[in-house]
Design a protein around this motif. Structure first.
Motif, PDB file in Angstrom:
ATOM      1  N   LEU A   1      26.673  57.970  51.087  1.00 33.73           N
ATOM      2  CA  LEU A   1      25.708  56.888  51.271  1.00 33.73           C
ATOM      3  C   LEU A   1      26.493  55.592  51.431  1.00 33.73           C
ATOM      4  CD1 LEU A   1      23.394  57.944  48.311  1.00 33.73           C
ATOM      5  CD2 LEU A   1      23.013  58.420  50.744  1.00 33.73           C
TER       6      LEU A   1
ATOM      7  N   VAL B   1      19.246  54.717  52.336  1.00 34.41           N
ATOM      8  CA  VAL B   1      20.088  53.537  52.548  1.00 34.41           C
ATOM      9  C   VAL B   1      19.268  52.410  53.172  1.00 34.41           C
ATOM     10  CG1 VAL B   1      22.071  52.635  53.821  1.00 34.41           C
ATOM     11  CG2 VAL B   1      22.253  54.829  52.630  1.00 34.41           C
TER      12      VAL B   1
ATOM     13  N   HIS C   1      26.272  51.553  52.836  1.00 31.01           N
ATOM     14  CA  HIS C   1      25.378  50.446  53.195  1.00 31.01           C
ATOM     15  C   HIS C   1      26.231  49.237  53.558  1.00 31.01           C
ATOM     16  CE1 HIS C   1      22.303  47.250  52.047  1.00 31.01           C
ATOM     17  NE2 HIS C   1      21.696  47.948  52.972  1.00 31.01           N
TER      18      HIS C   1
ATOM     19  N   ARG D   1      16.764  51.114  44.011  1.00 31.15           N
ATOM     20  CA  ARG D   1      17.521  52.322  44.345  1.00 31.15           C
ATOM     21  C   ARG D   1      17.280  53.459  43.360  1.00 31.15           C
ATOM     22  NH1 ARG D   1      23.976  52.021  43.154  1.00 31.15           N
ATOM     23  NH2 ARG D   1      23.792  51.810  40.907  1.00 31.15           N
TER      24      ARG D   1
ATOM     25  N   ALA E   1      19.209  60.702  54.017  1.00 30.75           N
ATOM     26  CA  ALA E   1      20.119  59.733  53.394  1.00 30.75           C
ATOM     27  C   ALA E   1      19.976  58.361  54.049  1.00 30.75           C
ATOM     28  CB  ALA E   1      21.558  60.238  53.479  1.00 30.75           C
ATOM     29  N   ARG E   2      19.805  58.328  55.374  1.00 25.43           N
ATOM     30  CA  ARG E   2      19.607  57.058  56.080  1.00 25.43           C
ATOM     31  C   ARG E   2      18.323  56.369  55.607  1.00 25.43           C
ATOM     32  NH1 ARG E   2      21.875  59.624  60.267  1.00 25.43           N
ATOM     33  NH2 ARG E   2      19.913  60.333  61.149  1.00 25.43           N
TER      34      ARG E   2
END
Length: 163
Positions: free
Chosen positions: A121, A157, A123, A33, A153-154
Motif C-alpha cells: 500500500l 489507498v 500513498h 484508515r 488496495a487502490r
C-alpha cells in the motif's frame, strides 16, 4: 448505515470488479484508515473462498505492525524484508506465493496457511503498509487475484486521499 454483502457472480475477473465496487461503496465518505481497513478486511474475508486470513499491516516508520484483520491471531510486528509481508513492503511489489513453505524466510503465523498474496500500500510515494491474504490451499492465488486485490488496495489507498 447498513451494508449487505452481495454474492459475487460471473467469472473471477468480474467477481473482483464487483468486489472493488463494493469496497468503494463501503469506504465512500470515510477517510479513517483503521475504520476502512477493518471494513475492507471483513469484506474480503467473507467474499472470497478458501481464505483463512485477510487483513492489513501498517508501516510505523520502522516495521510493519498488525492492523485490522479477519482470521486467527497474527504476528504483531514484521521487519521490512522479512517474510512475505516484509518483502512486499520493502520491494513495493505484490508477492504471490503459491507455497509458503518454499518461500525463504516465511513467517508462519498460522500453521494452516499454504499460500499467500501480499499487496503493498503506497500513498503519494510513501509506504503505508500491506494488504495480506492467506489460504489453506496451495497455489490458491494467481494473476487474476493479484489484479483484483491490487484494485481493492487502490480503493483503500484512495480513501486516504479524502482526508
Amino acid at each position: 448505515m447498513t451494508f449487505d454483502l452481495v454474492p459475487l457472480t460471473g467469472d473471477r475477473a468480474d467477481s473482483y470488479r464487483q468486489l472493488a465496487g463494493q469496497a468503494a461503496a463501503l469506504v465512500s465518505g470515510e477517510s479513517d484508515r483503521i475504520a476502512n481497513a477493518a471494513n475492507l478486511s471483513a469484506l474480503v474475508y467473507h467474499s472470497l473462498p478458501e481464505v483463512n486470513w485477510a487483513g492489513f499491516y501498517f508501516y510505523d516508520g520502522r516495521e510493519l505492525v498488525v492492523g485490522p484483520f479477519q482470521g486467527k491471531p497474527a504476528c504483531v510486528r514484521i521487519a521490512l524484508g522479512t517474510g512475505v509481508c516484509g518483502t512486499a513492503a520493502q520491494t513495493r511489489r505484490t508477492q504471490l506465493v503459491p507455497d509458503v513453505h518454499a518461500f525463504a524466510g516465511h513467517i508462519a503465523c498460522d500453521a494452516d496457511t499454504r499460500s499467500e498474496i501480499v499487496v503493498p500500500l503506497v500513498h503519494h510515494g510513501e509506504l503505508i503498509g500491506v494488504l495480506d491474504l492467506d489460504s489453506p490451499r496451495p497455489a490458491r492465488f494467481d494473476d487474476t487475484d493479484r489484479h483484483g486485490l491490487e484494485s481493492v488496495a487502490r480503493v483503500f489507498v484512495d480513501s486516504l486521499a479524502a482526508s
